[in-house]
Design a protein around this motif. Structure first.
Motif, PDB file in Angstrom:
ATOM      1  N   LEU A 213      53.490  45.413 -29.277  1.00 16.10           N
ATOM      2  CA  LEU A 213      54.226  44.391 -28.519  1.00 16.10           C
ATOM      3  C   LEU A 213      54.760  44.743 -27.241  1.00 16.10           C
ATOM      4  O   LEU A 213      54.897  44.288 -26.163  1.00 16.10           O
ATOM      5  CB  LEU A 213      55.565  43.810 -29.287  1.00 16.10           C
ATOM      6  CG  LEU A 213      55.074  43.041 -30.497  1.00 16.10           C
ATOM      7  CD1 LEU A 213      56.593  42.802 -31.331  1.00 16.10           C
ATOM      8  CD2 LEU A 213      54.797  41.691 -30.156  1.00 16.10           C
ATOM      9  N   ARG A 218      48.220  41.468 -23.458  1.00 13.97           N
ATOM     10  CA  ARG A 218      47.703  40.659 -24.331  1.00 13.97           C
ATOM     11  C   ARG A 218      47.667  41.224 -25.776  1.00 13.97           C
ATOM     12  O   ARG A 218      47.576  42.600 -25.718  1.00 13.97           O
ATOM     13  CB  ARG A 218      46.372  40.344 -23.818  1.00 13.97           C
ATOM     14  CG  ARG A 218      45.540  39.394 -24.841  1.00 13.97           C
ATOM     15  CD  ARG A 218      44.213  39.050 -23.963  1.00 13.97           C
ATOM     16  NE  ARG A 218      43.324  38.462 -24.754  1.00 13.97           N
ATOM     17  CZ  ARG A 218      41.994  38.250 -24.476  1.00 13.97           C
ATOM     18  NH1 ARG A 218      41.484  38.898 -23.162  1.00 13.97           N
ATOM     19  NH2 ARG A 218      41.144  37.379 -25.281  1.00 13.97           N
ATOM     20  N   LEU A 219      47.878  40.441 -26.772  1.00 15.98           N
ATOM     21  CA  LEU A 219      47.691  40.972 -28.152  1.00 15.98           C
ATOM     22  C   LEU A 219      46.864  40.256 -29.094  1.00 15.98           C
ATOM     23  O   LEU A 219      46.928  38.907 -28.907  1.00 15.98           O
ATOM     24  CB  LEU A 219      49.163  41.108 -28.650  1.00 15.98           C
ATOM     25  CG  LEU A 219      49.470  41.539 -30.071  1.00 15.98           C
ATOM     26  CD1 LEU A 219      50.666  42.068 -30.454  1.00 15.98           C
ATOM     27  CD2 LEU A 219      49.138  40.436 -31.200  1.00 15.98           C
ATOM     28  N   VAL A 231      47.466  36.293 -27.948  1.00 23.30           N
ATOM     29  CA  VAL A 231      48.522  35.849 -27.326  1.00 23.30           C
ATOM     30  C   VAL A 231      48.560  36.644 -26.098  1.00 23.30           C
ATOM     31  O   VAL A 231      48.204  37.842 -26.176  1.00 23.30           O
ATOM     32  CB  VAL A 231      49.818  35.643 -27.895  1.00 23.30           C
ATOM     33  CG1 VAL A 231      49.944  34.675 -28.916  1.00 23.30           C
ATOM     34  CG2 VAL A 231      50.237  36.974 -28.434  1.00 23.30           C
ATOM     35  N   LYS A 232      49.224  36.104 -25.009  1.00 22.97           N
ATOM     36  CA  LYS A 232      49.326  37.059 -23.497  1.00 22.97           C
ATOM     37  C   LYS A 232      50.402  36.578 -22.903  1.00 22.97           C
ATOM     38  O   LYS A 232      51.065  35.832 -23.266  1.00 22.97           O
ATOM     39  CB  LYS A 232      47.893  36.887 -23.135  1.00 22.97           C
ATOM     40  CG  LYS A 232      47.752  35.453 -22.355  1.00 22.97           C
ATOM     41  CD  LYS A 232      46.291  35.356 -21.539  1.00 22.97           C
ATOM     42  CE  LYS A 232      45.154  35.412 -22.241  1.00 22.97           C
ATOM     43  NZ  LYS A 232      44.005  35.485 -21.416  1.00 22.97           N
ATOM     44  N   LYS A 236      53.334  36.647 -25.104  1.00 21.36           N
ATOM     45  CA  LYS A 236      53.359  37.950 -25.925  1.00 21.36           C
ATOM     46  C   LYS A 236      54.803  38.475 -25.673  1.00 21.36           C
ATOM     47  O   LYS A 236      55.419  39.048 -26.643  1.00 21.36           O
ATOM     48  CB  LYS A 236      52.210  38.725 -25.501  1.00 21.36           C
ATOM     49  CG  LYS A 236      52.301  40.330 -26.021  1.00 21.36           C
ATOM     50  CD  LYS A 236      51.295  40.971 -25.233  1.00 21.36           C
ATOM     51  CE  LYS A 236      51.102  42.630 -25.906  1.00 21.36           C
ATOM     52  NZ  LYS A 236      52.431  43.208 -25.555  1.00 21.36           N
TER      53      LYS A 236
END
Length: 264
Positions: A213, A218-219, A231-232, A236
């Motif tokens: 995190l 971006r994840l 997600v970005k 995120k």
């Protein structure tokens, strides 16, 4: 910059031990994007890294870097495009060689090969300048054997070796997991600084959700060989560990319900 299309990989296909490691993975990374990848054991994270680097060849799909298809290239050829740091501080360096000799090998990664090791005075000055950015005093130990370095020092050197030629893609494979908390924090800080300074396109696998995190923009979350969350940016930045766990349980519950419906 990095484009993966329809990547699938099955181990031991057609046997009782068959395992679908990756299922129709599609990922596109833009230049300078820093993506963290999380997921439980068996999610497919390491397989994904090995397929990008060329250590494994996917059963299906294509991989392109800067618009050039590379999935047909062997690992040593892809190393001209890709820098990688492994979980084990002992990997990625030659312990019986000196710091400057290891750096010379990395420095020649994307240059025409020859039989000369290449530790010239000019390159030695370049190596000192880069080593100074680590603030570990390694610039004064160029002739020290790498096997004599501590785990943190060696991982810092591995990170530098993987990045100072500014590769197209940087792969970080749980590169802080084997370190004690103080050294892990040092490598995390160095990673952020190096990625930002060189604007490197980066894919980092980690089991540490807080690290995933805090780092990058971006994840991606993986489970059972699939990407279940991507997600970005602002989305995120507002996530918490609890929210990530809740989202994982929600998505997995929905998938299990779908599978049961198909079986029924």
């Amino acid at each position: 910059m990095l484009n993966l299309e329809h990547i699938s990989m099955t181990f031991n296909e057609g046997t009782p031990d068959e395992k679908k490691a990756l299922r129709h993975i599609n990922i596109q990374l833009n230049k300078g994007e820093f993506v963290t990848v999380i997921g439980g054991n068996g999610a497919g994270k390491s397989t994904l890294m090995n397929i990008i680097s060329g250590n494994l060849i996917a059963d299906v799909g294509t991989i392109s870097i800067n618009g050039e298809q590379v999935d047909h290239l062997q690992e040593f050829k892809r190393s001209e495009y890709i820098g990688r740091v492994f979980q084990d501080p002992m990997a990625g360096t030659a312990p019986s060689m000196t710091i400057e000799e290891n750096l010379a090998i990395a420095y020649s990664r994307n240059k025409k090969r020859n039989l000369r090791l290449g530790v010239t005075k000019q390159r030695r000055d370049i190596f000192r300048d880069y080593l100074q950015t680590l603030n570990l005093g390694l610039e004064n130990r160029l002739t020290a054997k790498v096997g004599l370095l501590s785990g943190g020092e060696r991982q810092a050197l591995s990170l530098l070796m993987a990045t100072f030629t500014e590769p197209n893609i940087l792969l970080l494979d749980e590169h802080t997991a084997a370190l004690d908390p103080a050294r892990a924090e040092l490598i995390t800080t160095l990673t952020t600084e190096i990625v930002e300074n060189f604007e490197l396109t980066t894919l980092m696998v980690t089991h540490n959700m807080q690290q995933a995190l805090d780092m990058g923009d971006r994840l991606i979350m993986m489970d059972a060989g699939e990407i279940i969350l991507d997600v970005k940016d602002e989305e995120k930045s507002t996530l918490t560990i609890d929210q990530l766990l809740e989202e994982f349980q929600r998505i997995r519950g929905r998938q299990l319900a779908s599978d049961q419906t198909v079986l029924g």
